[in-house]
Write an enzyme that holds these catalytic residues in place. Structure first.
Site, short mmCIF file in Angstrom:
data_model
loop_
_atom_site.label_atom_id
_atom_site.label_comp_id
_atom_site.label_asym_id
_atom_site.label_seq_id
_atom_site.Cartn_x
_atom_site.Cartn_y
_atom_site.Cartn_z
N HIS A 136 0.81 -1.22 0.00
CA HIS A 136 0.00 0.00 0.00
C HIS A 136 0.85 1.27 0.00
O HIS A 136 1.69 1.46 0.87
CB HIS A 136 -0.86 -0.01 1.28
CG HIS A 136 -2.11 0.74 1.16
ND1 HIS A 136 -3.31 0.26 1.60
CD2 HIS A 136 -2.37 1.96 0.65
CE1 HIS A 136 -4.26 1.16 1.36
NE2 HIS A 136 -3.71 2.20 0.78
N ARG A 139 -2.65 7.28 0.69
CA ARG A 139 -3.03 8.44 -0.12
C ARG A 139 -2.33 9.71 0.35
O ARG A 139 -2.03 10.60 -0.44
CB ARG A 139 -4.54 8.60 -0.23
CG ARG A 139 -5.27 8.95 1.02
CD ARG A 139 -6.68 9.46 0.67
NE ARG A 139 -7.54 8.45 0.07
CZ ARG A 139 -8.75 8.70 -0.42
NH1 ARG A 139 -9.24 9.92 -0.37
NH2 ARG A 139 -9.50 7.75 -0.92
C1 5RP Z 1 -6.79 3.88 1.59
C2 5RP Z 1 -7.27 2.67 0.89
C3 5RP Z 1 -7.89 2.82 -0.46
O1 5RP Z 1 -9.11 2.16 -0.48
C4 5RP Z 1 -7.03 2.24 -1.56
O2 5RP Z 1 -5.72 2.75 -1.51
C5 5RP Z 1 -7.57 2.54 -2.95
O3 5RP Z 1 -7.83 3.89 -3.12
P1 5RP Z 1 -7.16 4.86 -4.21
O4 5RP Z 1 -7.04 4.08 -5.50
O5 5RP Z 1 -8.15 5.97 -4.31
O6 5RP Z 1 -5.81 5.26 -3.69
O7 5RP Z 1 -7.22 1.58 1.41
O8 5RP Z 1 -6.25 3.55 2.83
#
Ligand code: 5RP
Length: 217
Positions: A136, A139
């Site tokens: 991950h 954001r």
């Molecule tokens: C944030 C998340 C989001 O759901 C995941 O990252 C997807 O969102 P985006 O494509 O808008 O970044 O888990 O913690």
């Protein structure tokens, strides 16, 4: 390498807006996620509503659980989720408890990899029986300029070597997918790129077409 799936992340602050986007996109994605923002806003009802609207899809409760693994897993799977996320900082006991409930309910736990974690942690998660992780880029990190790099790809490969199936997320767009061509990706998770698009089904098709071009039919 198997062909990656496409997961729709719903991080809306209203269930009504979610239901509108799911109606547009459900036929174009493999997995539907009740995102953290949505669940904090709308509660357990978000998972229940997605299960009702998408009876045949894999539903993810993206709760990033840090404690009370047993109770929260019971809630998530009881509401209709197939997969529930646990944050990588959670104690191993939380992972074990969540995984036990997941097994009893026919579900799965996904470890959410943010910030600090090690490959030793990943081996410990694997030993509990957990088989999925989400790589991950947060954001906020993305907004402050964090890019995908070679170090990410190397860590992804190391996680795959441990045996974890990896989903990848964090501001992903169809144009980003070639970066991950050497990685065994279980699913690309996209939120804003899909739900925020002017023509969401067209963007979903662009994801699928990239996936087919890179990973084959
Ligand atoms: C944030 C998340 C989001 O759901 C995941 O990252 C997807 O969102 P985006 O494509 O808008 O970044 O888990 O913690």
């Amino acid at each position: 390498m198997s062909r990656p799936l496409l997961q729709l992340a719903l991080d809306h602050t209203s269930l009504q807006a979610v239901q509108r986007d799911v109606a547009l996109l459900a036929d174009h994605v493999d997995i539907v996620e009740a995102g953290t923002i949505l669940c904090l806003t709308e509660g357990l009802q978000a998972v229940r509503a997605l299960r009702e609207q998408c009876p045949d899809k894999i539903i993810v409760a993206d709760w990033k659980v840090a404690d009370a693994g047993e109770t929260l897993a019971q809630q998530a799977f009881g509401a209709g989720a197939n997969w529930m996320t646990i944050i990588c900082a959670a104690p191993l006991a939380t992972v074990e408890k969540g995984h036990d409930v997941a097994q009893r309910c026919g579900g799965e736990i996904q470890m959410e990899l943010f910030g600090n974690w090690t490959l030793d942690d990943a081996r410990a998660w694997y030993r509990t029986g957990v088989r999925q992780a989400i790589y991950h880029r947060g954001r906020d990190a993305q907004a402050s300029g964090q890019q995908w790099g070679e170090a990410d790809l190397a860590r992804m490969k190391a996680l795959s070597d441990i045996g974890l199936q990896l989903s990848v997320t964090g501001g992903i767009t169809p144009a980003d997918l070639p970066l991950f061509k050497q990685i065994n990706v279980k699913a690309f998770i996209a939120g804003r790129a899909l739900a925020g698009a002017e023509n969401p089904p067209q963007v979903a098709q662009a994801f699928h077409s990239q996936i087919r071009d890179i990973w084959g039919e």
